[in-house]
Scaffold this motif. Sequence first.
Motif, short mmCIF file in Angstrom:
data_model
loop_
_atom_site.label_atom_id
_atom_site.label_comp_id
_atom_site.label_asym_id
_atom_site.label_seq_id
_atom_site.Cartn_x
_atom_site.Cartn_y
_atom_site.Cartn_z
N ILE A 39 0.84 -1.20 0.00
CA ILE A 39 0.00 0.00 0.00
C ILE A 39 0.87 1.25 0.00
CG2 ILE A 39 -1.71 1.30 1.31
CD1 ILE A 39 -2.82 -1.34 2.30
N ALA A 116 -3.88 3.33 6.42
CA ALA A 116 -3.51 2.05 5.82
C ALA A 116 -2.61 1.25 6.74
CB ALA A 116 -2.81 2.29 4.48
N ALA A 128 -7.77 -2.48 4.18
CA ALA A 128 -6.59 -1.70 3.82
C ALA A 128 -6.37 -1.66 2.31
CB ALA A 128 -5.35 -2.27 4.52
N SER A 132 -7.59 1.57 0.07
CA SER A 132 -6.50 2.30 -0.58
C SER A 132 -6.69 2.38 -2.08
CB SER A 132 -5.16 1.63 -0.26
OG SER A 132 -4.89 1.69 1.13
#
Length: 226
Positions: A39, A116, A128, A132
């Motif tokens: 991420i 995140a 997450a 994202s």
Amino acid sequence: MGDNLNFDNIIKKSVLNLEAFRNISYIDVFLGLLCAFIIGMFIFWVYKKAFRGVVYSYNYNVSFVLMTMITALVIMTISTNIVLSLGMVGALSIVRFRNAVKDPLDIVYMFWALAAGIASGAKLYPIALFGSLLIGVTLLWLSRRKIREQPFLLIIRHTEEAANEVREQLRKLPYRLKSKTVRREFTELTVELRLRDDNTAFLHSISDINGVQDASLINYSGDYAQ
């Protein structure tokens, strides 16, 4: 007296001697940090693609990757022990971060990296990753919309004889007068324009007018020049 002993025993067994702190799953740690890294790299890519500021900072962008991973590590650490989490809150409360943020949108990226990292550290991988992805797509879409119509400042310095011709050229453009400075030798106009697709052919027409000393076009956003 007996109630106090029972309460002390509950605290020692459920808080101080939490078994989850001793039985650490290295697979969960690896998955959490891997998710945070993926991420973080996605945030790095989105920030680089959507950046429209003055000077792009590679180190500032890299900090989002590290911020996501460090936040995930902190969440995994404090989630195993309540006493440790309270101590972490107390330690972080005395830390002061002083960094001048010029673009308010940079704060969004900071909160994105923190959120995140928290979701990754809490093993909420679908939230997450999917969250994202939606945030990244939204930021890219909004940045593309900004490109379509950009604000510019047009600065024209001309003599009094060229005032009428300059005024005729400006009437062809969607402009708004920002400032006008009149001096003995020349007059300086500053107007705001909103252009699409970087169509700046009109600048040559203004520069070719007799009496126009110079004409400058500056792209800007907010209160500072770009």
